[in-house]
Each structure stands twice: as structure tokens, then as C-alpha cells.
Scaffold this active site. Sequence first.
Site, short mmCIF file in Angstrom:
data_model
loop_
_atom_site.label_atom_id
_atom_site.label_comp_id
_atom_site.label_asym_id
_atom_site.label_seq_id
_atom_site.Cartn_x
_atom_site.Cartn_y
_atom_site.Cartn_z
N LYS A 95 0.77 -1.32 0.17
CA LYS A 95 -0.21 -0.14 0.24
C LYS A 95 0.98 1.61 0.01
O LYS A 95 1.52 1.84 1.01
CB LYS A 95 -0.99 -0.03 1.30
N GLY A 156 -9.06 10.42 9.05
CA GLY A 156 -9.15 10.37 10.35
C GLY A 156 -10.56 10.99 10.26
O GLY A 156 -11.53 11.87 11.39
N GLY A 184 -11.30 8.91 5.61
CA GLY A 184 -12.27 9.84 5.42
C GLY A 184 -13.68 9.09 6.05
O GLY A 184 -14.43 10.07 6.00
N ASN A 205 -9.79 2.40 9.12
CA ASN A 205 -9.27 1.90 10.52
C ASN A 205 -9.98 3.22 11.56
O ASN A 205 -10.41 2.74 12.27
CB ASN A 205 -7.58 2.90 9.88
N SER A 206 -9.27 4.48 11.78
CA SER A 206 -10.07 5.47 12.56
C SER A 206 -11.34 5.15 12.69
O SER A 206 -12.50 4.66 14.12
CB SER A 206 -10.08 7.38 12.33
#
EC number: 2.8.1.10
Length: 259
Positions: A95, A156, A184, A205-206
Site C-alpha cells: 500500500k 481520520g 475519510g 481504520n479510525s
Amino acid sequence: MWAIGGVQLNSRLLLGTAQYPSPQLMSDAVKAAGVEIITVSLRRQLSPQKENYFWDLLRSLPCHLLPNTAGCSSVKEAVNTARAARELFNTHWIKLEIIGDEYTLQPNPFELVNAATILVKEGFEVFPYCTEDLILCQRLVDAGCRVLMPWAAPIGSGRGLMNTYALQLLRERFPKNILIIDAGLGRPSHAAQVMEMGFDAVLLNSAVALAMDPVVMAAGFAKAVEGGRLGYEGGMIKARNVAKATTPLIGKPFLIEKP
């Protein structure tokens, strides 16, 4: 069932492994969502001995690892990190992240294309983290990238789709490429919207790691991704400005007259 990088997969949800309250909670979230690909930072794996537990936990999960070049800001840094990741994780997947602005964490498009060109020639399957810019994505495809990972909004931020038009245009212009929204998204409804547009997968993730209950949130996102994909495959009706009766009037003893 879908395929990416020669690997057959069932889940269209990918998860990052950072920011969780604990490694065990991260593991539980991955399992709850049925995720089959997880991203990991090489720099974390090269950190002190205390991180060995985290690495052992990752290896115990039934997932494919997608190492990233997080923290890199130049072609040289990113390429060297990718090469090290290939040796450490025994995978040609990478990535590719090259940040150009520390405030927005927006990728540097010029360095990104240059690094992608080098890595593709070296046999990597490059997953470039990019913006929704059409020309940038075209340059990445020209460089040999079969996967594109445009953001929906800054990393995030949880703002959801900030440029629906541009993202829809990417789907239309690159029908043969795998498109994964990366960054996002903050709510399961955001993920469902993305999948309804025809994107192949979502990376989070976040939105999961920082939720009040990461395990429940991971499961919620998994269902949203699945529902959105089924909506796309099922062929959704087009929105109308006026009502359309669903009950036929054949055989009715009266007629409805226009006012």
C-alpha cells in the site's frame, strides 16, 4: 466472491491495525467483521521488542497482510520501505503512501506516480493511496497500477464522501480497475453509499479503532458494505421528482382525476 492481486476473497472490507485501545481489541474487531485483508505499518514492525506481541497476534489472524509505507514523504523512502516490507512480510503487495502535506495528509501526486512506476517494474502489486483526482488516477493506471485507493475525505476526518461526482467519475472511467475507498469514512452509511456507487471495497481504520465499541462498529461496517454491494448488484431504481403508484388501477370501480 471477488479477487484482488490473484487472491480470491469474500469480504469487501479491509481494516487497518493502528489506534485500537489494545491489540486484542483489534484482533476481535477483525474477526467480528470477517475481514480477510489487514494493513500494517512496516515502521511499527521494526520498532522495539515490545511490539513482538502485536506482530505475533497479526500472524495468528486468518488474513492477508497488506504492508504500507505510512510516514514516507519521498520516492526514495517509499521504495526502500516497500522493498523491506517484501522481505519482512514475504509479500509483493504494498500500500503505497507518500504524504505531501502534514496538515491534510494529502498524498504527493508527483512522488506517488514516480514511486509506483518503480515498484510496478520491480514486480510489486501496488495499492496507491491517492486523491479522487482523475488525471492522477490515470497516471497511476498508466504506470501499471491495477488497484486505485482514492480517499473520500482526509484521513481520520470521518466526513464521508466530499466529492461524490469525482468518485463516481472514477468508477465510470476505470471499469476494469479495482477501486477501494481509503480514508475519510466515519459511519456505516458512508460505506454503504460507496458500495452502492460500484466501488469494489472499503478500507477503514479510525472509524472502527476509535469507536466507542470497535468490535460492534466493525460488524456494523461489514454489514453496511455487504448491503451496499448487494444494492449495486441488484440494480437500484432511479430517483424521481414525482410519485408513481405501485398498485395497478385495473378493475377499480373509479378513476383518479388530476387536480
